[in-house]
Design a protein around this motif. Structure first.
Motif, PDB file in Angstrom:
ATOM      1  N   MET A   1      12.263  15.073  10.148  1.00  0.00           N
ATOM      2  CA  MET A   1      11.095  14.690   9.298  1.00  0.00           C
ATOM      3  C   MET A   1      11.862  13.717   8.140  1.00  0.00           C
ATOM      4  SD  MET A   1       8.416  16.372   6.916  1.00  0.00           S
ATOM      5  CE  MET A   1       7.594  17.158   8.511  1.00  0.00           C
ATOM      6  N   LEU A   2      11.361  12.602   8.005  1.00  0.00           N
ATOM      7  CA  LEU A   2      12.036  11.893   7.121  1.00  0.00           C
ATOM      8  C   LEU A   2      11.370  12.356   5.717  1.00  0.00           C
ATOM      9  CD1 LEU A   2      11.153   7.991   8.517  1.00  0.00           C
ATOM     10  CD2 LEU A   2      13.543   9.432   8.287  1.00  0.00           C
ATOM     11  N   ARG A   3      12.315  12.165   4.574  1.00  0.00           N
ATOM     12  CA  ARG A   3      12.115  12.623   3.412  1.00  0.00           C
ATOM     13  C   ARG A   3      12.493  11.417   2.629  1.00  0.00           C
ATOM     14  NH1 ARG A   3      13.771  17.968   2.869  1.00  0.00           N
ATOM     15  NH2 ARG A   3      14.776  17.712   0.663  1.00  0.00           N
ATOM     16  N   LEU A   4      11.036  11.165   1.744  1.00  0.00           N
ATOM     17  CA  LEU A   4      10.968   9.987   0.924  1.00  0.00           C
ATOM     18  C   LEU A   4      10.437  10.340  -0.750  1.00  0.00           C
ATOM     19  CD1 LEU A   4       9.946   8.964   3.734  1.00  0.00           C
ATOM     20  CD2 LEU A   4       8.473   7.710   2.802  1.00  0.00           C
ATOM     21  N   VAL A   5      10.954   9.570  -1.565  1.00  0.00           N
ATOM     22  CA  VAL A   5      10.702   9.428  -2.800  1.00  0.00           C
ATOM     23  C   VAL A   5       9.942   7.942  -2.866  1.00  0.00           C
ATOM     24  CG1 VAL A   5      11.461   9.170  -5.060  1.00  0.00           C
ATOM     25  CG2 VAL A   5      12.461  11.027  -3.573  1.00  0.00           C
ATOM     26  N   LEU A   6       8.864   8.030  -3.674  1.00  0.00           N
ATOM     27  CA  LEU A   6       7.963   6.761  -3.877  1.00  0.00           C
ATOM     28  C   LEU A   6       8.137   6.598  -5.401  1.00  0.00           C
ATOM     29  CD1 LEU A   6       4.644   7.707  -1.747  1.00  0.00           C
ATOM     30  CD2 LEU A   6       7.116   6.503  -1.155  1.00  0.00           C
ATOM     31  N   ASP A   7       8.200   5.264  -5.770  1.00  0.00           N
ATOM     32  CA  ASP A   7       8.359   5.058  -7.155  1.00  0.00           C
ATOM     33  C   ASP A   7       6.982   4.748  -7.521  1.00  0.00           C
ATOM     34  OD1 ASP A   7       7.456   2.280  -6.960  1.00  0.00           O
ATOM     35  OD2 ASP A   7       9.512   1.319  -7.381  1.00  0.00           O
ATOM     36  N   THR A   8       6.755   4.666  -8.835  1.00  0.00           N
ATOM     37  CA  THR A   8       5.103   4.668  -9.373  1.00  0.00           C
ATOM     38  C   THR A   8       4.505   3.439  -8.712  1.00  0.00           C
ATOM     39  OG1 THR A   8       5.956   6.043 -11.182  1.00  0.00           O
ATOM     40  CG2 THR A   8       3.710   4.938 -11.319  1.00  0.00           C
ATOM     41  N   ASN A   9       5.047   2.377  -8.691  1.00  0.00           N
ATOM     42  CA  ASN A   9       4.059   1.093  -8.155  1.00  0.00           C
ATOM     43  C   ASN A   9       3.790   1.487  -6.638  1.00  0.00           C
ATOM     44  OD1 ASN A   9       4.056  -0.433 -10.505  1.00  0.00           O
ATOM     45  ND2 ASN A   9       6.174  -0.982 -10.127  1.00  0.00           N
ATOM     46  N   VAL A  10       4.621   1.860  -5.842  1.00  0.00           N
ATOM     47  CA  VAL A  10       4.107   2.392  -4.507  1.00  0.00           C
ATOM     48  C   VAL A  10       3.102   3.248  -4.550  1.00  0.00           C
ATOM     49  CG1 VAL A  10       5.108   3.122  -2.333  1.00  0.00           C
ATOM     50  CG2 VAL A  10       6.543   1.498  -3.870  1.00  0.00           C
ATOM     51  N   VAL A  11       3.104   4.133  -5.531  1.00  0.00           N
ATOM     52  CA  VAL A  11       1.987   5.416  -5.302  1.00  0.00           C
ATOM     53  C   VAL A  11       0.804   4.451  -5.544  1.00  0.00           C
ATOM     54  CG1 VAL A  11       1.204   7.478  -6.503  1.00  0.00           C
ATOM     55  CG2 VAL A  11       3.635   7.344  -5.960  1.00  0.00           C
ATOM     56  N   LEU A  12       0.640   3.650  -6.526  1.00  0.00           N
ATOM     57  CA  LEU A  12      -0.373   2.928  -6.997  1.00  0.00           C
ATOM     58  C   LEU A  12      -0.817   1.979  -5.513  1.00  0.00           C
ATOM     59  CD1 LEU A  12       0.165   1.519 -10.568  1.00  0.00           C
ATOM     60  CD2 LEU A  12      -1.266   3.341  -9.703  1.00  0.00           C
ATOM     61  N   ASP A  13       0.078   1.441  -5.047  1.00  0.00           N
ATOM     62  CA  ASP A  13      -0.106   0.664  -3.679  1.00  0.00           C
ATOM     63  C   ASP A  13      -0.912   1.769  -2.799  1.00  0.00           C
ATOM     64  OD1 ASP A  13       0.758  -1.541  -4.407  1.00  0.00           O
ATOM     65  OD2 ASP A  13       2.701  -1.404  -3.244  1.00  0.00           O
ATOM     66  N   LEU A  14      -0.389   3.112  -2.656  1.00  0.00           N
ATOM     67  CA  LEU A  14      -1.193   3.958  -1.694  1.00  0.00           C
ATOM     68  C   LEU A  14      -2.193   4.477  -2.257  1.00  0.00           C
ATOM     69  CD1 LEU A  14       1.815   6.222  -1.147  1.00  0.00           C
ATOM     70  CD2 LEU A  14       0.929   4.803   0.532  1.00  0.00           C
ATOM     71  N   PHE A  15      -2.494   4.800  -3.362  1.00  0.00           N
ATOM     72  CA  PHE A  15      -3.851   5.688  -3.819  1.00  0.00           C
ATOM     73  C   PHE A  15      -4.784   4.684  -4.808  1.00  0.00           C
ATOM     74  CE2 PHE A  15      -0.699   8.747  -2.939  1.00  0.00           C
ATOM     75  CZ  PHE A  15      -1.530   9.810  -2.246  1.00  0.00           C
ATOM     76  N   HIS A  16      -4.480   3.643  -5.260  1.00  0.00           N
ATOM     77  CA  HIS A  16      -5.110   2.625  -5.980  1.00  0.00           C
ATOM     78  C   HIS A  16      -5.546   1.261  -5.092  1.00  0.00           C
ATOM     79  CE1 HIS A  16      -7.482   1.088  -9.317  1.00  0.00           C
ATOM     80  NE2 HIS A  16      -6.578   0.208  -9.541  1.00  0.00           N
ATOM     81  N   TRP A  17      -4.584   0.480  -5.010  1.00  0.00           N
ATOM     82  CA  TRP A  17      -4.644  -0.906  -4.510  1.00  0.00           C
ATOM     83  C   TRP A  17      -4.779  -0.869  -2.954  1.00  0.00           C
ATOM     84  CZ3 TRP A  17      -5.630  -3.518  -8.487  1.00  0.00           C
ATOM     85  CH2 TRP A  17      -4.926  -3.083  -9.616  1.00  0.00           C
ATOM     86  N   ALA A  18      -4.503   0.269  -2.246  1.00  0.00           N
ATOM     87  CA  ALA A  18      -4.468   0.269  -0.708  1.00  0.00           C
ATOM     88  C   ALA A  18      -3.901  -0.886  -0.107  1.00  0.00           C
ATOM     89  CB  ALA A  18      -5.933   0.493  -0.307  1.00  0.00           C
ATOM     90  N   ASN A  19      -2.647  -1.232  -0.608  1.00  0.00           N
ATOM     91  CA  ASN A  19      -1.852  -2.262  -0.285  1.00  0.00           C
ATOM     92  C   ASN A  19      -1.778  -1.970   1.148  1.00  0.00           C
ATOM     93  OD1 ASN A  19       0.666  -3.794   0.643  1.00  0.00           O
ATOM     94  ND2 ASN A  19       0.736  -4.206  -1.640  1.00  0.00           N
ATOM     95  N   THR A  20      -1.733  -3.353   2.076  1.00  0.00           N
ATOM     96  CA  THR A  20      -1.609  -3.066   3.620  1.00  0.00           C
ATOM     97  C   THR A  20      -0.153  -2.603   3.875  1.00  0.00           C
ATOM     98  OG1 THR A  20      -1.102  -5.442   3.827  1.00  0.00           O
ATOM     99  CG2 THR A  20      -3.481  -4.548   4.249  1.00  0.00           C
ATOM    100  N   ALA A 131       7.106  -2.308   3.065  1.00  0.00           N
ATOM    101  CA  ALA A 131       6.853  -2.551   4.550  1.00  0.00           C
ATOM    102  C   ALA A 131       8.204  -2.088   5.388  1.00  0.00           C
ATOM    103  CB  ALA A 131       7.083  -4.163   4.541  1.00  0.00           C
ATOM    104  N   ALA A 132       9.146  -2.289   4.700  1.00  0.00           N
ATOM    105  CA  ALA A 132      10.561  -1.762   5.533  1.00  0.00           C
ATOM    106  C   ALA A 132      10.401  -0.231   5.694  1.00  0.00           C
ATOM    107  CB  ALA A 132      11.802  -1.894   4.894  1.00  0.00           C
ATOM    108  N   ALA A 133       9.695   0.382   4.857  1.00  0.00           N
ATOM    109  CA  ALA A 133       9.721   1.900   5.014  1.00  0.00           C
ATOM    110  C   ALA A 133       8.552   2.168   6.117  1.00  0.00           C
ATOM    111  CB  ALA A 133       9.235   2.606   3.660  1.00  0.00           C
ATOM    112  N   ALA A 134       7.644   1.410   6.176  1.00  0.00           N
ATOM    113  CA  ALA A 134       6.578   1.588   7.187  1.00  0.00           C
ATOM    114  C   ALA A 134       7.189   1.545   8.471  1.00  0.00           C
ATOM    115  CB  ALA A 134       5.254   0.561   6.883  1.00  0.00           C
ATOM    116  N   SER A 135       8.005   0.244   8.750  1.00  0.00           N
ATOM    117  CA  SER A 135       8.628   0.054   9.985  1.00  0.00           C
ATOM    118  C   SER A 135       9.521   1.342  10.318  1.00  0.00           C
ATOM    119  CB  SER A 135       9.338  -1.095   9.823  1.00  0.00           C
ATOM    120  OG  SER A 135       8.596  -2.159   9.746  1.00  0.00           O
ATOM    121  N   LEU A 136      10.288   1.885   9.312  1.00  0.00           N
ATOM    122  CA  LEU A 136      11.274   2.820   9.631  1.00  0.00           C
ATOM    123  C   LEU A 136      10.601   4.120  10.131  1.00  0.00           C
ATOM    124  CD1 LEU A 136      13.787   2.242   6.715  1.00  0.00           C
ATOM    125  CD2 LEU A 136      14.222   1.960   9.034  1.00  0.00           C
ATOM    126  N   ILE A 137       9.613   4.469   9.339  1.00  0.00           N
ATOM    127  CA  ILE A 137       8.608   5.525   9.776  1.00  0.00           C
ATOM    128  C   ILE A 137       8.103   5.330  11.335  1.00  0.00           C
ATOM    129  CG2 ILE A 137       6.383   6.763   9.058  1.00  0.00           C
ATOM    130  CD1 ILE A 137       7.057   6.152   6.316  1.00  0.00           C
TER     131      ILE A 137
END
Length: 159
Positions: A1-20, A131-137
């Motif tokens: 299983m891949l282990r990730l750390v997300l910086d705060t801007n990425v967390v906002l992309d996930l939970f607020h902005w819904a960045n594609t 985007a690179a993380a999504a591709s790697l996942i």
């Protein structure tokens, strides 16, 4: 299983902005296909950032976003980190330290100061954009969970 750390801007992309770019990360996180780590300092920063007026969040929205994220991550204890390069932005050093302490495969960031460290120093994890993380996942999931290699070896094959 891949282990990730997300910086705060990425967390906002996930939970607020819904960045594609972040949608595949969110899907993998919610499905339990990746492990995401946080510590007290990274969660404190998120709590502070969620109150920024430009986000226009009500107290209920702040509580919801914080609870959703903190409910999906694994808390990692504070502690000493191995020697690491110094990030130009001191506020971002905590993400490098957490990534090293929890033996992350990926530090997912859009922060220029963190991204500048890619390839300039030897780290035990990759620093990548969402985007690179999504591709790697997606690539790691495509290789199947039964392949007898570590997540870092899977990443090496995908990079």
């Amino acid at each position: 299983m891949l282990r990730l750390v997300l910086d705060t801007n990425v967390v906002l992309d996930l939970f607020h902005w819904a960045n594609t770019d972040a949608v595949p990360i969110m899907a993998a996180l919610e499905a339990g296909r990746i492990a995401c780590f946080a510590d007290r300092r990274t969660l404190d920063e998120l709590q502070r950032v969620l109150t920024y007026p430009q986000l226009k969040l009500t107290p209920a929205m702040i509580a919801d976003r914080y609870a959703r994220y903190s409910g999906l991550v694994q808390m990692h204890p504070e502690g000493d980190s191995p020697p690491l390069p110094r990030c130009k932005d001191r506020d971002d050093q905590k993400f490098l330290e957490l990534s090293a302490r929890c033996q992350a495969d990926l530090l997912v960031s859009k922060d220029k100061a963190l991204l500048k460290l890619r390839g300039r120093t030897k780290l035990g994890f990759q620093i990548v954009k969402p985007a690179a993380a999504a591709s790697l996942i997606a690539g790691a999931m495509a290789t199947g969970p039964d392949i007898p290699c570590s997540p870092q070896e899977k990443l090496t094959h995908l990079l």
